[in-house]
Design a protein around this motif. Structure first.
Motif, short mmCIF file in Angstrom:
data_model
loop_
_atom_site.label_atom_id
_atom_site.label_comp_id
_atom_site.label_asym_id
_atom_site.label_seq_id
_atom_site.Cartn_x
_atom_site.Cartn_y
_atom_site.Cartn_z
N ILE A 1 -2.90 -44.23 -1.15
CA ILE A 1 -1.84 -45.17 -0.76
C ILE A 1 -0.56 -44.35 -0.63
N GLY A 2 0.01 -44.32 0.56
CA GLY A 2 1.16 -43.46 0.83
C GLY A 2 0.70 -42.15 1.44
N GLU A 3 1.57 -41.16 1.39
CA GLU A 3 1.27 -39.87 2.01
C GLU A 3 1.37 -38.76 0.97
N ILE A 4 0.34 -37.94 0.88
CA ILE A 4 0.33 -36.81 -0.06
C ILE A 4 1.29 -35.75 0.46
N PRO A 5 2.26 -35.30 -0.35
CA PRO A 5 3.22 -34.29 0.13
C PRO A 5 2.52 -32.97 0.47
N ARG A 6 2.87 -32.39 1.59
CA ARG A 6 2.29 -31.13 2.00
C ARG A 6 2.90 -29.94 1.26
N ASP A 7 4.10 -30.14 0.68
CA ASP A 7 4.75 -29.04 -0.04
C ASP A 7 4.49 -29.12 -1.55
N LEU A 8 3.47 -29.87 -1.93
CA LEU A 8 3.02 -29.95 -3.32
C LEU A 8 1.70 -29.21 -3.42
N ASN A 9 1.71 -28.04 -4.04
CA ASN A 9 0.52 -27.21 -4.09
C ASN A 9 0.28 -26.69 -5.51
N GLY A 10 -0.85 -27.06 -6.07
CA GLY A 10 -1.20 -26.68 -7.43
C GLY A 10 -2.19 -27.67 -8.00
N ILE A 11 -2.35 -27.65 -9.33
CA ILE A 11 -3.32 -28.52 -10.00
C ILE A 11 -2.67 -29.20 -11.19
N TYR A 12 -2.81 -30.53 -11.23
CA TYR A 12 -2.41 -31.32 -12.40
C TYR A 12 -3.66 -31.52 -13.25
N ILE A 13 -3.60 -31.11 -14.52
CA ILE A 13 -4.76 -31.16 -15.41
C ILE A 13 -4.37 -31.92 -16.66
N ARG A 14 -5.18 -32.91 -17.03
CA ARG A 14 -4.90 -33.67 -18.25
C ARG A 14 -6.10 -33.60 -19.18
N ASN A 15 -5.82 -33.45 -20.50
CA ASN A 15 -6.87 -33.45 -21.50
C ASN A 15 -7.07 -34.87 -22.04
N THR A 16 -8.25 -35.12 -22.58
CA THR A 16 -8.62 -36.45 -23.04
C THR A 16 -9.58 -36.34 -24.21
N HIS A 17 -9.36 -37.12 -25.25
CA HIS A 17 -10.36 -37.25 -26.32
C HIS A 17 -11.40 -38.27 -25.87
N ASN A 18 -12.51 -37.79 -25.39
CA ASN A 18 -13.54 -38.62 -24.77
C ASN A 18 -14.84 -38.47 -25.57
N GLN A 19 -15.06 -39.34 -26.55
CA GLN A 19 -16.18 -39.19 -27.48
C GLN A 19 -17.53 -39.29 -26.76
#
Length: 500
Positions: A44-62
């Protein structure tokens, strides 16, 4: 399309099989591992072309039916990553295959107790308690081309691929740090160095280290403290690190008897130790401040003779009361309720010449998980982004932007029934200002039973999302996140703006 490791053993109860709120609702564990391209997800919307990298999130997932009382920080580490590349995206999630995780997979059941019942352990554990499974479910950062995931109380430095999330094992220097790696290690984007600490329950009670940009442990020294402590964070500036000796620690008599009972001592001042980055215990300059506990820092920097530390102070670290003392889940919820502890932005200033300490609130509203962009870690800065919280719950309801130079604030909220993760500030390619970039988070919509990656313009978060990427499944609520810039995915190759 999605990929599922059919060999995974999952005995954790489903929502209709448990009354534990930390295994239901927003905390319901995820059972699938995905690798999904942007073409397979709704945007939904437009992904910015000048955004380059990785967003990483940790989770306590039993993964397993827990032994005894399950605390939301007991769960197995699971990483969720959204890669941005020239307007395209890719999503992945994967369990961290720690030694403890693999041992339980082999046994087909849980083998270690959790945070609330360490005395029930029957085999050697990890962390400062020495009794828990190393779940690697708390912190996450990328250094020298690899993800490092760890457990808050002290973990082996688990190494993973930032592009595939495959667990590669522990870092080559893991055997040199037998007390592990505590949250929260910091990376200096200017030098490529990683700075870390740990806090064993035996003397000297803290160790401090530096790993260089080539991923070699180049400094590791003991830091002598008066006794076992329970710190959570450390700060770095360009020349110094800031270590925490806070009056929240194990009862010494109980510890001698083998019990681990944490107490806050409001008669003991907080101590902050400023050490040169390659200093030793005799080089630490200790400063005293009002009794407090600090979970997360926003940033630290040098200003003339002053070292400045900004973070979230807990005004009321004492375990808040609950109506029914036998309600263990209620006790957990009260302890995690940021409104009960009145956690808010605060500043400490330490004069390296005179020894003077100044401290004062930056704001009074309840927030936590404050962050700055990676390029400004350890440097004088202007903007911090923190998470707003739902009263009575450990649920992030929105983002508050602090303009430190002017005192102005702006905010955005996710909406009814929508709760976020720790945010990251990602500078756009060729950025020209400190807030010239994007704020990224994962948001769970409990009403629609969906999750999405949400991207905001960091300069105008109040205008709402630039784009929303709908994930293939609703994911479990999580803890910490990190951003790795495109030029750092393969190693510490970052060139800061002023050096370009």
């Amino acid at each position: 399309m999605f990929n599922v490791d059919e060999s995974l053993v999952l005995t954790v109860p489903t929502e209709d099989q448990t009354d534990n709120p930390w295994l239901r609702g927003a905390w319901k564990p995820q059972r699938r591992e995905y690798a999904v391209s942007g073409d397979e997800m709704k945007v939904i919307g437009e992904i910015p072309r000048d955004l380059n990298g990785i967003y990483i999130r940790n989770t306590h997932n039993q993964a397993m039916a827990p032994i005894g009382i399950y605390h939301p920080f007991d769960g197995d580490g699971m990483l969720h990553a959204m890669r941005f590349d020239d307007g395209k995206v890719e999503y992945r999630n994967k369990f961290v295959r720690t030694t403890g995780f693999l041992a339980e997979q082999g046994a087909g059941k849980a083998l270690w107790p959790g945070l609330l019942q360490p005395q029930d352990y029957t085999r050697r554990g990890w962390g400062s308690m020495g009794a828990m499974k190393d779940n690697a479910g708390t912190d996450v950062i990328v250094h020298s081309g690899q993800i490092i995931a760890s457990m808050s109380q002290g973990s082996e430095p688990w190494s993973l691929s930032p592009t595939t999330l495959e667990t590669l094992g522990t870092k080559s220097w893991a055997q040199l740090v037998p007390d592990g790696l505590a949250s929260h290690y910091k990376v200096d984007n200017d030098t490529g160095e990683l700075v870390f600490f740990n806090y064993p329950i035996t003397a000297p009670f803290m160790n401090y280290g530096v790993v260089n940009k080539e991923d070699n442990l180049v400094h590791y020294v003991p830091i002598e403290l008066p006794g076992a402590r329970w710190p959570h964070d450390l700060g770095i500036t360009k020349r110094y690190s800031i270590l925490h000796d806070l009056p929240y620690f194990f009862d010494p008599d109980a510890l001698k008897a083998g019990r681990k009972k944490l107490d806050f001592h409001d008669e003991i001042p907080a101590r902050f130790g400023i050490i040169p980055r390659y200093g030793r215990t005799e080089d630490v300059r200790w400063f005293e401040a009002k009794p407090a506990w600090v979970m997360h820092l926003a940033n630290c920097f040098e200003d003339g003779d002053w070292v400045v530390q900004d973070g979230c102070i807990w005004d009321n670290p004492v375990m808040p009361p609950v109506q029914n003392p036998n309600d263990v889940y209620g006790r957990i919820a009260r302890q995690l309720d940021k409104h009960a502890t009145h956690t808010h932005m605060y500043r400490w200033m330490f004069n390296m010449v005179t020894g003077e300490v100044r401290e004062f609130p930056l704001d009074d509203e309840v927030v936590e998980f404050p962050v700055v962009s990676n390029d400004f870690v350890g440097r004088d800065y202007e903007y911090a982004y923190a998470s707003l919280f739902l009263p009575g719950h450990w649920m992030m309801t929105g983002i508050k932007k602090f303009e430190l130079k002017t005192g102005n604030v702006t905010r955005t909220e996710y909406g009814d029934g929508r709760f976020g993760s720790e945010v990251c500030m990602a500078l756009r390619d060729g950025y020209t200002a400190e807030d010239d970039g994007y704020v990224i988070t994962f948001v769970n919509d409990l009403t629609a039973d969906t999750s999405e990656c949400v991207v905001y313009d960091a300069a105008r978060i109040e205008e709402g999302p630039v784009c929303r990427i709908i994930l293939p499944e609703r994911i479990c609520a999580g803890t910490h996140a990190c951003w790795v810039e495109g030029d750092r995915i393969d190693g510490e190759n970052r060139v800061l703006a002023e050096a370009r």
